[in-house]
Enzyme design. Structure first.
Site, PDB file in Angstrom:
ATOM      1  N   LYS A   1      23.915  54.765 -13.818  1.00  0.00           N
ATOM      2  CA  LYS A   1      24.120  54.977 -15.529  1.00  0.00           C
ATOM      3  C   LYS A   1      23.105  54.150 -16.119  1.00  0.00           C
ATOM      4  CE  LYS A   1      28.075  55.471 -18.649  1.00  0.00           C
ATOM      5  NZ  LYS A   1      29.367  54.923 -18.769  1.00  0.00           N
TER       6      LYS A   1
ATOM      7  N   SER B   1      31.777  59.300 -20.866  1.00  0.00           N
ATOM      8  CA  SER B   1      30.271  59.232 -21.080  1.00  0.00           C
ATOM      9  C   SER B   1      29.410  59.231 -20.228  1.00  0.00           C
ATOM     10  CB  SER B   1      30.232  57.986 -21.887  1.00  0.00           C
ATOM     11  OG  SER B   1      30.614  56.741 -20.937  1.00  0.00           O
TER      12      SER B   1
ATOM     13  N   SER C   1      35.437  57.585 -18.485  1.00  0.00           N
ATOM     14  CA  SER C   1      33.983  58.054 -18.327  1.00  0.00           C
ATOM     15  C   SER C   1      33.314  58.005 -16.764  1.00  0.00           C
ATOM     16  CB  SER C   1      33.279  56.850 -19.047  1.00  0.00           C
ATOM     17  OG  SER C   1      33.270  57.069 -20.562  1.00  0.00           O
TER      18      SER C   1
HETATM   19  N1  GLN Z   1      35.873  58.766 -24.114  1.00  0.00           N
HETATM   20  C1  GLN Z   1      36.260  57.505 -23.980  1.00  0.00           C
HETATM   21  C2  GLN Z   1      35.717  56.719 -25.136  1.00  0.00           C
HETATM   22  O1  GLN Z   1      34.858  57.385 -25.966  1.00  0.00           O
HETATM   23  C3  GLN Z   1      35.907  56.387 -22.801  1.00  0.00           C
HETATM   24  C4  GLN Z   1      34.526  56.054 -22.792  1.00  0.00           C
HETATM   25  C5  GLN Z   1      34.438  55.268 -21.292  1.00  0.00           C
HETATM   26  O2  GLN Z   1      35.108  55.371 -20.778  1.00  0.00           O
HETATM   27  N2  GLN Z   1      33.211  54.641 -21.446  1.00  0.00           N
HETATM   28  O3  GLN Z   1      35.696  55.420 -25.546  1.00  0.00           O
END
Ligand code: GLN
Length: 510
Positions: free
Chosen positions: A75, A150, A174
């Site tokens: 990532k 994400s 994410s």
């Molecule tokens: N969807 C969640 C957020 O927008 C989690 C994001 C993540 O785990 N990096 O904060």
């Protein structure tokens, strides 16, 4: 199958060359990543050099390690020395980290070969990868749908066959949610199990790095390599790393599995039928969890019962407040973590008449809308006069979550729920922030508590898109979690292959 375990075995024994393995994956990326857009950067030349080193080691009679010649995608919020690390933000365009994240070092030391850096929602804020400054990633099962987020790029890369393994980060879901939407396995380890050194911070008290893989065995293999204490991360836990592989074949006889009542309600698209577990009395169910998904979770629960586990329903009341608490604490931490992007040290700088103007102009053009919204929300939640009402209250919900999980784990070894309340949705379908945030309903509780959780594919739901079942375990309970995940995998209906290329993409019909 082209699993990481099979590749490493073949490369170590000299039956396949790391260089040939790499070229296979690179050519698949070449053919299909223009459709999927999993990668921000493909590091083909560096990968060829690394694969060559692995082959030389094998030729010299040395063992390059348990991931010998396995291509891996990172990532793009994991620092890689001298390789662009953007967080999919214009803010970090052009910045080259001077060091590798601890997990990257560990993977390289095990013989893995970095193949590229994957797309994400800007600074890991989102659940669809639609918030990347470099354009969205597409779901290889249907290019008209999101891969989740994400870490959507990492999930799509593994699901597309661009790499057998990838690493991502999980702050509120994410890793698990995109794994679920892309039909692969994703693990969020116990907070502190894996070093965060070199992970660009979003919300530091939640952030954890973990693996994506095509099966539970590969995910366990990668988890074993990245786990362990690290003097560079003071929150890493000084615990020895168990033999995760041994956990896979243990069987679930006698294990107690609790299906979380609040997270297995009937949703907007019908009723759940036929499950033994569903017939029990349920606690208060959260709205908005789709029945096609719940149905699969209950089938997985039935399969575990069939395999000898004691399955029941359990109420974990605080999970209904998880989303609200997370969306105060995470932005609060983000507002502080992202203060460092001021045009002085990293990436973008837009010059102004004085330093203050330079800061303002840089932040105005460097950050996208979602990131700006979070910074404002977080700053507000922390400001004098509001702190107790918002941040303080959210922290109390975090304590309640811990308490309710402890109570549930007194009666059950692991807990089961959907990973995502819905299957992969179409681009733009969840454009309003509240609808998007609801994607994280089932994953956030384990981030609040710091406990480990895994998403395992279990057939398909609406539109024939993959469904993931979430197995949650108490802190440092990864072994039991993996035992149950492996059992679910053994009984899972076979997933259709992602329809990439060969003129067969479902998006053609969409
Ligand atoms: N969807 C969640 C957020 O927008 C989690 C994001 C993540 O785990 N990096 O904060």
């Amino acid at each position: 199958m082209n699993t990481a375990s099979a590749i490493a075995r073949d490369v170590r024994s000299g039956t396949r060359r790391a260089t040939d393995v790499l070229e296979e994956f690179l050519s698949r990326i070449e053919s299909y990543d223009s459709d999927v857009h999993a990668f921000n950067t493909v590091t083909a030349e560096a990968a060829r050099a690394a694969a060559g080193t692995v082959d030389d080691a094998v030729a010299a009679g040395d063992d390059p390690g348990p991931l010998a010649g396995v291509p891996v995608a990172y990532k793009d919020n994991l620092c890689t020395r001298g390789v662009p690390t953007t967080c999919s933000s214009h803010m970090l365009e052009g910045w080259l980290p001077p060091y590798d994240a601890t997990v990257v070092q560990a993977m390289s030391a095990a013989g893995a070969v970095m193949i590229g850096k994957t797309n994400l929602d800007e600074f890991a804020m989102g659940s669809s990868t639609e918030h990347s400054a470099f354009g969205p990633t597409r779901n290889p099962y249907d290019l008209a749908r999101v891969p989740g987020g994400s870490s959507g790029g990492s999930a799509a890369a593994v699901a597309s066959g661009f790499a057998p393994l990838a690493l991502g980060s999980d702050t509120g879901g994410s890793i698990r949610q995109p794994a679920s939407l892309c039909g692969i396995v994703g693990i969020k380890p116990t907070y502190g199990r894996v070093s965060r050194y070199g992970l660009i911070a979003f919300a530091s008290s939640f952030d954890q790095i973990g693996p994506f893989a095509v099966d539970v065995a590969d995910a366990a293999l990668a988890l074993g390599i990245i786990s362990g204490p690290d003097p560079s991360d003071s929150t890493s836990i000084p615990a020895t790393v168990p033999d995760f592989d041994a956990a896979l074949s243990r069987g679930v006889e006698g294990l107690r599995v609790g299906v979380v009542s609040e997270l297995t309600g009937t949703g907007r698209n019908g009723a759940v039928t036929g499950s033994r577990v569903a017939e029990d009395a349920a606690g208060e169910m959260l709205a908005g969890i789709d029945a096609d998904v719940t149905q699969r979770v209950l089938e997985a629960a039935d399969a575990l019962a069939e395999a000898g586990a004691a399955v029941g329903r359990v109420s974990v009341p605080a999970v209904t407040y998880g989303l609200t608490a997370y969306y105060l604490i995470a932005p609060a931490e983000a507002s502080s973590n992202l203060a460092r992007y001021d045009g002085t040290r990293y990436g973008l700088r837009i010059d102004g008449a004085d330093v203050e103007e330079m800061n303002r102009l840089t932040r105005r053009s460097g950050f996208g809308d979602e990131v700006k919204a979070r910074i404002m929300l977080g700053t507000f939640a922390l400001s004098a006069g509001y702190y107790d009402a918002y941040y303080g209250k959210a922290q109390r919900v975090r304590m309640l979550t811990r308490r309710d999980f402890d109570a549930a784990y007194a009666g059950y070894d692991v807990l089961l729920s959907p990973t995502s309340p819905c299957v992969a949705f179409r681009f733009g379908e969840r454009a309003d922030p509240m609808t998007m945030y609801r994607c994280d309903t089932c994953t956030i509780p384990s981030n609040l508590s710091g406990d480990p959780a895994i998403s395992v594919p279990f057939g398909t739901g609406a539109a024939d898109m993959p469904v993931g079942v979430q197995v949650m375990a108490p802190a440092l309970g990864e072994e039991t979690m993996l035992t149950v995940a492996a059992a679910i995998e053994r009984s899972a209906p076979e997933l259709p292959a992602p329809l990439l290329g060969e003129g067969s993409s479902r998006s053609a019909a969409a």
